[in-house]
Design an enzyme around this catalytic site. Structure first.
Site, PDB file in Angstrom:
ATOM      1  CB  THR A 136      42.492  23.752 116.241  1.00 52.30           C
ATOM      2  OG1 THR A 136      43.597  24.576 116.625  1.00 52.30           O
ATOM      3  CG2 THR A 136      41.265  24.233 116.987  1.00 52.30           C
ATOM      4  CG  ASP A 138      45.831  26.945 117.610  1.00 52.11           C
ATOM      5  OD1 ASP A 138      46.884  26.443 118.043  1.00 52.11           O
ATOM      6  OD2 ASP A 138      45.706  27.392 116.455  1.00 52.11           O
ATOM      7  NE  ARG A 182      46.408  29.589 113.170  1.00 53.02           N
ATOM      8  CZ  ARG A 182      47.178  29.184 112.183  1.00 53.02           C
ATOM      9  NH1 ARG A 182      47.973  30.034 111.572  1.00 53.02           N
ATOM     10  NH2 ARG A 182      47.182  27.946 111.787  1.00 53.02           N
TER      11      ARG A 182
HETATM   12  O1  F6P Z   1      46.694  26.078 114.326  1.00 47.44           O
HETATM   13  C1  F6P Z   1      47.604  25.175 114.812  1.00 47.44           C
HETATM   14  C2  F6P Z   1      49.004  25.717 114.743  1.00 47.44           C
HETATM   15  O2  F6P Z   1      49.889  24.756 115.255  1.00 47.44           O
HETATM   16  C3  F6P Z   1      49.210  27.070 115.437  1.00 47.44           C
HETATM   17  O3  F6P Z   1      49.263  26.955 116.831  1.00 47.44           O
HETATM   18  C4  F6P Z   1      50.471  27.545 114.768  1.00 47.44           C
HETATM   19  O4  F6P Z   1      50.566  28.956 114.791  1.00 47.44           O
HETATM   20  C5  F6P Z   1      50.304  27.056 113.364  1.00 47.44           C
HETATM   21  O5  F6P Z   1      49.387  25.970 113.409  1.00 47.44           O
HETATM   22  C6  F6P Z   1      51.567  26.571 112.712  1.00 47.44           C
HETATM   23  O6  F6P Z   1      51.270  26.240 111.398  1.00 47.44           O
HETATM   24  P1  F6P Z   1      52.309  25.559 110.401  1.00 47.44           P
HETATM   25  O7  F6P Z   1      52.304  24.079 110.731  1.00 47.44           O
HETATM   26  O8  F6P Z   1      51.736  25.847 109.061  1.00 47.44           O
HETATM   27  O9  F6P Z   1      53.644  26.165 110.654  1.00 47.44           O
END
Ligand code: F6P
Length: 358
Positions: A136, A138, A182
């Site tokens: 991740t 994050d 996140r």
């Molecule tokens: O978990 C990784 C992440 O990029 C977060 O930082 C972000 O909130 C989320 O995924 C975005 O997800 P998606 O690609 O589903 O919009």
């Protein structure tokens, strides 16, 4: 020996480096590697997969994304928010098990974040030979000090801040940059410090807009007319609200929009022209940094070592410059958040960065 690998959840720079590590190490042992497409979905009959040999992975170390594809929706989504775990239905698991048995897969490497590893844990408890690799941008998974992808995301934030700073200085403006992460503030904290931000707002530290406005006016009084603010998408507005867009297909909230709200209020409170930028998915794309290429490759090699030892139910982990492993059980469902009193936050404060609360 035949092993399987799949990437699940959002993509992340370094996924291909993991595949490169797994395929290279497995080849040395004379093992066959099957790559399942689009996460767990590739396990569903008739099965969507390919055989991976070192020839198939030439040149992928440096590529962003994943040659296997990934998804954070579909039949195997196990997380619907912090602390909420939804079990994958038995019928779906039985269908997937059929593919695993038919292909005689003796170890299945799951490269994923908290949600995908939670699914992995459910499968392991049902007797599947699961090995986890944490992934991740994050950097919020407990039981590993670092996930690959984080360093690349931080590098993108720093590049954006370098660019925003020049306009902030030319126009004597406040520039607000909203970054991902996140519910954890790691990307904002590290990216903000490295990119020279003056204000960094994290989910872990409640902030006051009045305090930030006061800080900016004080800078102005000392001749510093440009201010750079980094705000994590998961920071809460002073009334305690998260700023959200909607929910994704798995029912998990999508964060976004706090940058614009902070910018509007700061312009009102300071009278200074303010602009907001949301970096979004640029943080997940592009080539991995050297650090993430090496970490991803090492994680892949360690996963093969674990498969060789039949150490199933374990997740590769990075601790004190060393790649090791922990049980998946102790790794999932616990967010690793920034310590508001930790050494890095203290260092940021020590060099005069405003964290919004002082
Ligand atoms: O978990 C990784 C992440 O990029 C977060 O930082 C972000 O909130 C989320 O995924 C975005 O997800 P998606 O690609 O589903 O919009």
């Amino acid at each position: 020996m035949r092993i399987g690998i799949l990437n699940s959840g959002g993509d992340c720079p370094g996924l291909n480096a993991v595949i490169h590590g797994v395929v290279g190490a497995a080849h040395q042992l004379g093992w066959e590697v099957i790559g399942f497409k689009d996460g767990f979905e590739g396990l569903l009959p008739p099965g969507d997969y390919c055989t991976l040999t070192p020839k198939d992975t030439i040149g992928i170390l440096k590529l962003g994304g994943t040659i296997l594809g990934s998804t954070n929706k579909g039949h195997f989504a196990a997380k619907i928010g912090v602390g909420n775990v939804a079990e994958v239905p038995k019928e779906i698991i039985n269908l997937a098990r059929h593919t695993i048995d038919q292909l005689e897969i003796q170890a299945l490497i799951i490269v994923g974040g908290d949600g995908s590893l939670t699914t992995g844990l459910q499968l392991f408890r049902l007797g599947w030979p699961i090995i986890g690799i944490p992934k991740t941008i994050d950097n919020d998974l407990s039981a590993t000090a670092m996930t690959f992808g984080f360093d690349s995301a931080v590098t993108t934030v720093v590049d954006a801040l370098d660019r925003l700073t020049t306009t902030a200085e030319s126009h004597k403006r406040i520039m607000v940059l909203e970054v991902m992460g996140r519910h954890a503030g790691w990307i904002a904290l590290w990216g903000g410090i490295a990119g020279g931000a003056n204000v960094i707002l994290l989910p872990e530290i409640p902030f006051s807009l009045d305090k930030i406005a006061e800080f900016i006016k004080n800078r102005e009084a000392h001749g510093q007319r440009a201010t750079i603010v980094v705000v994590a998408e998961g920071a809460k507005m002073p009334n305690g609200d998260l700023v959200t867009i909607d929910k994704n297909c798995s029912g998990e909230i999508r964060l976004g929009g706090i940058g614009e709200q902070v910018a509007t209020r700061l312009q009102e409170l300071t009278g200074k022209e303010t602009r907001s930028t949301t970096l979004g998915h640029l943080q997940r794309g592009g080539s991995p940094t050297a650090f993430d290429r090496i970490l991803g490759m090492r994680f892949g090699v360690m996963a093969v070592n674990l498969a060789q030892q039949k150490a199933f139910g374990r997740m590769v982990s990075y601790q004190a410059y060393h790649v090791d492993s922990v049980t998946i059980e102790e790794a999932v469902n616990k967010l690793r958040l920034v310590d508001p009193n930790g050494e890095v936050v203290q260092a940021a404060r020590a060099v005069g960065i405003c964290m919004g609360d002082s």
